[in-house]
Design an enzyme around this catalytic site. Structure first.
Site, PDB file in Angstrom:
ATOM      1  N   CYS A   1      12.758  10.271   8.250  1.00 52.27           N
ATOM      2  CA  CYS A   1      13.090  10.546   9.837  1.00 52.27           C
ATOM      3  C   CYS A   1      14.817  10.336   9.570  1.00 52.27           C
ATOM      4  O   CYS A   1      14.266  10.913  11.363  1.00 52.27           O
ATOM      5  CB  CYS A   1      12.009   9.673   9.684  1.00 52.27           C
TER       6      CYS A   1
ATOM      7  N   GLU B   1       8.847   1.294  11.532  1.00 53.58           N
ATOM      8  CA  GLU B   1      10.177   2.068  11.255  1.00 53.58           C
ATOM      9  C   GLU B   1       9.425   3.538  11.309  1.00 53.58           C
ATOM     10  O   GLU B   1       9.213   4.042  10.197  1.00 53.58           O
ATOM     11  CB  GLU B   1      10.725   1.929   9.605  1.00 53.58           C
TER      12      GLU B   1
ATOM     13  N   GLU C   1       8.207  16.305  14.895  1.00 58.50           N
ATOM     14  CA  GLU C   1       9.474  16.091  13.722  1.00 58.50           C
ATOM     15  C   GLU C   1       8.602  17.068  12.468  1.00 58.50           C
ATOM     16  O   GLU C   1       7.384  17.130  12.164  1.00 58.50           O
ATOM     17  CB  GLU C   1       8.755  14.271  13.799  1.00 58.50           C
TER      18      GLU C   1
ATOM     19  N   LYS D   1       0.300  -1.253  -0.338  1.00 56.76           N
ATOM     20  CA  LYS D   1      -0.024   0.117  -0.411  1.00 56.76           C
ATOM     21  C   LYS D   1       0.555   1.478  -0.070  1.00 56.76           C
ATOM     22  O   LYS D   1       1.452   1.771   1.107  1.00 56.76           O
ATOM     23  CB  LYS D   1      -0.827  -0.352   1.332  1.00 56.76           C
TER      24      LYS D   1
END
Length: 497
Positions: free
Chosen positions: A301, A266, A400, A190
């Site tokens: 990230c 992750e 973030e 996906k």
């Protein structure tokens, strides 16, 4: 001969796309017949409408994967056969480099130079690596008594789902798909709705390389529908997700609420990058730190967005950061000379601008950048930002951003630097710059993160594991350790005599 900006513009006009999902080896629309619009963040141009699938389409893909798995058309083949097909896929990706790179750039806005030289290369190498590795992984015989033989064999999970983000849409998918396929699983992929085109093309190339129908499927759509469905699916044996920590928690709930499927996460990061006065080439450390923070528009990230600097060298470091930041003016992603492209879409651009305004209100100082630019193009461009007077309790240092925002935090000494580095719920990547070997060992041992770079940043190799501590995730990608995620160990005890 390398292509010029004009060549890439012409190619972008001529390229044909598919927005259909691929299930059981066939390009298909969603069961509902609905689609969603896809626009390039480069200039707002309309890309092909993409199939808006739902849980019913996920059911189709999972059933197709299960049939293929049970029939053994892939799971029952020899490692040498899977190796041949996967290395053929790697060669096809290299052959189609320009087309695949162009899809990636048009879809998510990164510079075409990065797509060709970094993303496509890394994707091909990943299929090559796991293809070459799989016939070199041996099972075990346990050291039992002489009246028994205990075999320990590694077997594929079955049907696995991969839910991947948009920032490195091809590469993040490949880090999951390649070891999963190498181990003999069937895969349902996906992709993020912001960047689905390369995932579709990847499955098409896999079929061309010889991956049997049903073994590798892609289902497009939104996270609440197509992302949620495999998480709760009772016939999915493992789900592997890369994106934010809040959504990662939801996938853990999906596993608990369904069949306790194996899970790999992750997740986010707020990486600390420490420059100490014991590193003599301060300018080199600052330049590398800025390049790493602004690469891929900061949409990583592992982005070293918290730059922790000893106060005695703070001014020197900041001056170098400002010089580098000015070289990262956003440009046309289809120009090979561009070093910073567009953010992925207007919604994400607004989010980044909100973070910058919040940082100013909290007391941070914008030393350069921080403006939305090239707005006349219809694209999504933000100047790289260097912030000083940042403290670790500010929102800009806690959350973030996923954009080209670099926060500089001044500290008095090494011990304070390590405390600030660890004062975060995340633990993905980190770095320390020092010429003192004892300091390097002490700091790298003291930082709670899955990756610690010493006198460098974002160095990369498939042979080393990738993943984080704390709320940055569960499990590891890359290296042979990744195969642990997509296999189960089976003990077969044979009594003798």
């Amino acid at each position: 001969m390398e292509r010029t900006s004009g060549d890439w513009q012409d190619a972008a006009t001529a390229i044909t796309f598919s927005g259909q999902s691929v299930i059981d080896g066939k390009s298909v629309d969603g069961l509902s017949g609905k689609t969603f619009a896809s626009k390039s963040p480069i200039d707002g141009r309309h890309l092909p409408d993409v199939a808006l699938c739902d849980a019913g389409d996920v059911d189709r893909a999972v059933a197709s994967g299960r049939r293929a798995f049970e029939a053994g058309v892939w799971s029952g083949t020899t490692p040498a056969d899977r190796k041949r097909v996967m290395r053929c896929l790697a060669d096809l990706i290299r052959t189609q480099r320009d087309e695949v790179a162009l899809l990636e750039t048009l879809d998510m806005g990164k510079p075409i130079g990065d797509s060709t030289s970094i993303d496509v290369r890394a994707v091909a190498n990943c299929f090559d690596y796991y293809g070459a590795a799989i016939d070199k992984i041996y099972d075990e015989i346990a050291p039992t008594a002489r009246n028994a033989i205990a075999l320990v064999t590694r077997e594929p999970l079955g049907v696995v789902a991969a839910v991947v983000p948009w920032n490195f849409s091809m590469l993040m998918a490949t880090w999951k798909v390649a070891p999963a396929l190498a181990a003999g699983n069937s895969v349902v992929l996906k992709p993020a709705e912001q960047s689905s085109l390369t995932a579709i093309r990847l499955v098409e190339l896999a079929l061309g390389a010889g991956v049997p129908p049903g073994v590798f499927n892609v289902v497009t759509g939104t996270g609440p529908d197509v992302g949620r469905a495999p998480g709760l699916h009772m016939d999915v044996d493992g789900i592997f997700f890369t994106c934010s920590t809040p959504v990662g928690r939801i996938f853990m709930e999906y596993s608990a609420r369904s069949n306790l499927k194996k899970i790999g996460l992750e997740l986010g990061g707020k990486s600390a990058n420490i420059i100490l006065s014991s590193y003599r080439d301060t300018a080199h450390a600052a330049r590398t730190s800025a390049h790493s923070a602004f690469f891929n528009q900061g949409e990583m990230c592992t982005c070293p967005s918290r730059l922790i600097v000893e106060r005695t060298i703070h001014h020197e470091v900041v001056e170098t950061l400002l010089e580098v930041a000015r070289d990262y003016a956003p440009g046309d992603p289809l120009d090979p000379s561009t070093s910073m492209g567009a953010l992925v879409d207007h919604r994400h651009t607004k989010r980044g601008m909100d973070f910058i305004r919040t940082a100013e209100r909290d007391g941070a100082t914008i030393r350069t950048g921080g403006r939305q630019v090239r707005e006349d193009t219809g694209g999504c461009y933000v100047e790289p930002v260097v912030l000083t007077d940042v403290t670790n309790d500010m929102t800009i240092a806690r959350e973030e951003v996923f954009g080209p925002v670099l926060s500089v935090i001044a500290v008095d000494d090494m011990d304070k630097a390590v405390r600030v580095a660890n004062d975060t719920p995340f633990g993905l990547a980190s770095a320390v710059w020092t010429d003192d070997l004892t300091t390097a060992h002490k700091v790298s041992a003291g930082i709670r993160a899955g990756l610690v770079y010493v006198n460098c940043y974002d160095c990369d190799d498939l042979t080393v594991p990738f993943g984080g501590f704390k709320q940055s995730g569960i499990g590891r990608e890359r290296s042979l350790h990744a195969l642990d995620r997509y296999t189960e160990l089976k003990t077969t005890w044979i009594a003798l005599g």
